[in-house]
Design an enzyme around this catalytic site. Structure first.
Site, PDB file in Angstrom:
ATOM      1  N   ASP A  68      21.699  27.260   2.412  1.00 12.23           N
ATOM      2  CA  ASP A  68      21.091  26.275   1.515  1.00 12.23           C
ATOM      3  C   ASP A  68      20.841  26.880   0.141  1.00 12.23           C
ATOM      4  O   ASP A  68      20.744  28.103  -0.021  1.00 12.23           O
ATOM      5  CB  ASP A  68      19.792  25.728   2.104  1.00 12.23           C
ATOM      6  CG  ASP A  68      18.736  26.800   2.363  1.00 12.23           C
ATOM      7  OD1 ASP A  68      19.112  27.933   2.761  1.00 12.23           O
ATOM      8  OD2 ASP A  68      17.537  26.517   2.167  1.00 12.23           O
ATOM      9  N   GLU A 133      16.055  28.382   4.125  1.00 14.17           N
ATOM     10  CA  GLU A 133      15.410  29.521   3.459  1.00 14.17           C
ATOM     11  C   GLU A 133      14.751  29.090   2.160  1.00 14.17           C
ATOM     12  O   GLU A 133      13.670  29.568   1.815  1.00 14.17           O
ATOM     13  CB  GLU A 133      16.436  30.622   3.192  1.00 14.17           C
ATOM     14  CG  GLU A 133      15.816  31.986   2.912  1.00 14.17           C
ATOM     15  CD  GLU A 133      15.429  32.212   1.455  1.00 14.17           C
ATOM     16  OE1 GLU A 133      14.679  33.170   1.176  1.00 14.17           O
ATOM     17  OE2 GLU A 133      15.876  31.437   0.584  1.00 14.17           O
TER      18      GLU A 133
END
Length: 380
Positions: A68, A133
């Protein structure tokens, strides 16, 4: 185009704004499965987590990363579209180019190369990826670590591909991270007219001395591994927007970044003791997003140092500064954790980029770390 550039560009094209993965992990899983990795998808809610392993037994080396990225911001401010990778003047531009699709791509190539060179290696080489994250970090590696703890999954060494370098590849590695403790404070008062303060109680006035004390407190002196603990107020809100009303409450958010010289429990106790000394009517919600960890000198740090010296021509500086990373969830499992990645000058910025020359060096650097670790244990 080289293989590392090609894979990094393919990942950048996938607009995986947290918690979206946008097919990055499926692409990586297909590649790793093609060289014999066992693939396990650990999906929780909207979050995608990939656990890919090759081999059995121990020791276990895990490459840790995330697919991400943070939002790109106004696309009009980018020199080129954020999810269309472009090379200009030796730099690869695109959201996630440095943080951390280049690191992910390099780790994939290093693992592929490792198992081709050492098809019968002892132990396990693995990759753990998440799409959480850059977000709340609840259903990502934190949740996976809970599952690993439940099933007694061993991890000896964890190499995190976060962009750790400052000016050039390999000049700095992270060997630990500070803990992060958030406080969300609400101070209650009595709303009233500003012309009649005797009929009200202003929570801003009552809280100000306590906040000043907290801001000026020396929480600890730090230690050999960590700098002194820092306290920062990040948000203050009160009032209705009208200029003739004493507010009825005050909301304050703050954060501690702390090393091993303090504990989260100790910091909480000291804050609440201060609030009570100032006789505040308050409530507080605490959020511990990570404990501090420090990897001492050992197999992983030694392998990383030697690989950087060999590939980059320097001895890296060992640091625990900066924010947090998902390594904080793996370290409590008993793993040695080190972060090694490209330069971080443009992460989260408009026109994020990574040097093509650094990118070309990364797979070999990660491969050498893995080979040094297993050769040190007599593996082949």
């Amino acid at each position: 185009m080289s293989e590392i550039l090609d894979l990094t560009c393919e990942l950048i094209r996938r607009s995986s704004v947290t918690p979206e993965d946008a097919g990055c992990q499926a692409l990586i899983a297909e590649r790793l499965a093609g060289v014999g990795f066992a693939i396990e998808n650990l999906h929780y809610g909207e979050v995608r987590n990939l656990w890919a392993t090759h081999g059995s037994g121990g020791p276990v080396l895990t490459f840790l990363g995330h697919t991400d990225v943070v939002p790109a911001g106004p696309e009009s401010e980018w020199t080129s579209p954020p999810f269309e990778p472009v090379i200009r003047d030796g730099m690869l531009y695109g959201r996630g180019s440095a943080d951390m699709k280049s690191g992910v791509a390099a780790m994939v190539l290093a693992l592929e190369d490792f198992v081709r060179r050492h098809p019968h290696h002892d132990g396990i080489v693995a990759m753990l990826l998440t799409s959480d994250e850059e977000g709340p970090s609840i259903d990502g590696v934190r949740r996976v670590a809970e599952e690993f703890r439940r099933r007694k999954q061993r991890i000896d060494w964890c190499l995190v591909g976060e962009p750790s370098s400052q000016s050039r590849l390999g000049d700095l590695i992270r060997v630990g991270r500070r803990g992060s403790l958030h406080g969300h404070l609400r101070v209650r008062g009595i709303q009233g007219h500003v012309a009649y303060p005797d009929k009200a109680s202003n929570p801003i006035h009552s809280a100000a001395p306590a906040l000043a004390e907290l801001a000026s407190t020396r929480w600890d002196e730090g230690n050999e591994g960590f700098p002194p603990t820092s306290f920062q107020v990040s948000n203050v809100h009160s009032g209705t927007g009208a200029n003739n009303i004493i507010p009825g409450s005050l909301q304050v958010s703050f954060n501690f970044r702390f090393g091993t010289a303090s504990t989260a429990d100790g910091l909480r106790e000291r804050v609440e003791a201060c609030l009570q000394r100032h006789a505040l009517d308050y409530s507080i919600v605490w959020d511990l997003s990570g404990e501090p960890f420090l990897t001492p000198e050992g197999d992983l740090r030694n392998a990383v140092n030697l690989a950087v010296e060999s590939r980059c021509g320097m001895t890296p500086v060992a640091s625990t500064a900066g924010g947090t990373s998902d390594g904080r969830f793996i370290a409590p499992l008993g793993a040695e954790v080190v972060e090694l990645g490209p330069t971080n000058a443009t992460i989260h910025k408009i026109d994020e980029c990574v040097g093509v020359d650094e990118l070309e060096q990364l797979p070999g650097l990660y491969l050498e770390v893995a080979e040094r670790l297993f050769s040190a244990r007599g593996q082949s």
